[in-house]
Design a protein around this motif. Structure first.
Motif, short mmCIF file in Angstrom:
data_model
loop_
_atom_site.label_atom_id
_atom_site.label_comp_id
_atom_site.label_asym_id
_atom_site.label_seq_id
_atom_site.Cartn_x
_atom_site.Cartn_y
_atom_site.Cartn_z
N ALA A 73 39.60 45.03 85.54
CA ALA A 73 39.75 44.44 86.87
C ALA A 73 38.56 44.75 87.76
N LEU A 74 38.07 46.00 87.69
CA LEU A 74 36.89 46.36 88.48
C LEU A 74 35.66 45.58 88.02
N ALA A 75 35.51 45.42 86.70
CA ALA A 75 34.36 44.70 86.18
C ALA A 75 34.40 43.23 86.60
N ILE A 76 35.61 42.62 86.62
CA ILE A 76 35.74 41.23 87.06
C ILE A 76 35.39 41.12 88.54
N LEU A 77 35.78 42.13 89.34
CA LEU A 77 35.38 42.15 90.75
C LEU A 77 33.86 42.20 90.86
N LEU A 115 49.19 38.49 69.48
CA LEU A 115 49.04 38.23 68.05
C LEU A 115 48.82 39.48 67.23
N MET A 116 48.14 40.47 67.81
CA MET A 116 47.85 41.69 67.06
C MET A 116 48.79 42.84 67.43
N LYS A 117 49.63 42.61 68.45
CA LYS A 117 50.60 43.61 68.89
C LYS A 117 49.92 44.90 69.34
N GLU A 118 48.72 44.77 69.93
CA GLU A 118 47.99 45.93 70.43
C GLU A 118 48.06 45.92 71.94
N ARG A 119 48.95 46.72 72.49
CA ARG A 119 49.18 46.73 73.92
C ARG A 119 48.03 47.43 74.64
N PRO A 120 47.41 46.79 75.65
CA PRO A 120 46.33 47.44 76.38
C PRO A 120 46.87 48.56 77.26
N ASP A 121 46.07 49.64 77.41
CA ASP A 121 46.51 50.73 78.27
C ASP A 121 46.02 50.49 79.70
N GLY A 122 46.60 51.23 80.63
CA GLY A 122 46.30 51.03 82.04
C GLY A 122 44.87 51.29 82.41
N ARG A 123 44.22 52.26 81.75
CA ARG A 123 42.83 52.56 82.05
C ARG A 123 41.94 51.35 81.78
N LYS A 124 42.16 50.70 80.64
CA LYS A 124 41.33 49.55 80.30
C LYS A 124 41.61 48.38 81.24
N LEU A 138 38.73 58.51 83.66
CA LEU A 138 40.17 58.46 83.83
C LEU A 138 40.87 58.74 82.50
N PRO A 139 42.02 59.40 82.53
CA PRO A 139 42.78 59.59 81.31
C PRO A 139 43.40 58.29 80.84
N LYS A 140 43.74 58.25 79.59
CA LYS A 140 44.38 57.06 79.03
C LYS A 140 45.87 57.09 79.29
N TRP A 141 46.41 55.95 79.74
CA TRP A 141 47.87 55.87 79.87
C TRP A 141 48.34 54.49 79.44
N LYS A 142 49.54 54.43 78.93
CA LYS A 142 50.09 53.19 78.41
C LYS A 142 50.79 52.41 79.49
#
Length: 290
Positions: free
Chosen positions: A123-127, A109-118, A284-288
């Motif tokens: 995923a780690l936090a859900i674990l 809806l907002m067209k804000e693509r999440p980056d790989g770092r987030k 970690l660096p930010k990546w798309k």
């Protein structure tokens, strides 16, 4: 995220987590929709007196946002946790599905693509959440489980709508949600619940204290800090911090209700913190994503 925003992001899970824990015994006495009505009617009255500025968000948007963010999600969630077939620990775990829901809906809806770092940090936090909660000895009921999942989807949609349609600051968004939800909740509790007056006249001081705690901490403080955060940060930045809710909830249960804390829960809490450190930009660096 800045350090100030990270500190702000720690407040909603603190307030939500403690409020959610106390809501379990409170909702066993007061009908769920009636309890939410009392909370939001009190907030609407307070903010109408203390914050008299005219709301900037159009009323159709306020009604739409409050329907998803308050009435529908609140009814489903509180009905689910009231069920004997839904342990509080299992409810905490299932509710965390709101995080990927929020990130996905924000992307659509907002067209804000999440980056790989987030995505990795989330995923780690859900674990970590899975380690904190642990597998329940008795599987939760199918119906309350489905109710919590739908509730999480509605809540996530409501938060995206706040960012897309909201024109007020954090306090203004809460005021609009409170005013917009009161007539919805009043109609819903009249249609779907009974025993409201009996719950009022038979409530002990402890039950009123629990309701007051849920209203002030679990709703008022939690949503002021949360909506303020949403006005400053993207949803995929803010929502992973809500994964601290189970940690806070278990700590609250241990302190207030005398429940024990296992080594697995302590380890899981550490994994959650590590995942959130990655989400907030550490390590970690930010990546798309593609």
């Amino acid at each position: 995220m800045t350090r100030r925003q990270i500190l702000l992001a720690l407040l909603p899970p603190l307030f939500f987590g403690t409020g959610f824990t106390i809501a379990k015994p409170a909702v066993t006495h007061f009908p769920p929709l009636f309890l939410i009505l009392i909370c939001y009617a009190s907030i609407a009255l307070l903010l109408s007196v203390t914050r008299r500025e005219k709301l900037k968000t159009p009323w159709p948007s306020i009604i739409l946002i409050s329907a998803f963010a308050v009435t529908i999600q609140g009814a489903l969630l509180f009905w689910a946790i009231r069920s004997p077939a839904m342990p509080a620990t299992a409810a905490n775990l299932i509710l965390q599905i709101q995080i990927p829901f929020a990130v996905l809906l924000d992307w659509l809806l907002m067209k804000e693509r999440p980056d790989g770092r987030k995505m990795l940090g989330t995923a780690l936090a859900i674990l970590g959440v899975a380690l904190v909660i642990g597998l329940p000895e008795t599987p939760p009921g199918l119906v309350p489980t489905a109710m919590i999942i739908v509730s999480a989807a509605c809540w996530s949609l409501g938060q995206v709508l706040v960012r897309k349609l909201g024109r007020d600051n954090g306090v203004g968004v809460l005021k609009g949600n409170a005013i917009g939800s009161v007539p919805q909740l009043a109609l819903a509790t009249l249609l779907f619940e009974q025993g409201q007056w009996q719950s009022v006249v038979t409530a002990t001081w402890l039950e009123w204290a629990m309701l007051g705690f849920v209203a002030v901490v679990g709703f008022y403080f939690a949503y002021i800090s949360w909506f303020t955060l949403l006005k400053q940060c993207r949803l995929d930045e803010a929502s992973p911090f809500l994964l601290l809710m189970p940690v806070v909830g278990i700590a609250t249960a241990a302190l207030a209700l005398g429940e024990s804390v296992s080594a697995a829960q302590l380890v899981g809490g550490g994994v959650i913190l590590f995942g959130l450190a990655i989400v907030s930009g550490l390590g970690l660096p930010k990546w798309k994503t593609a």
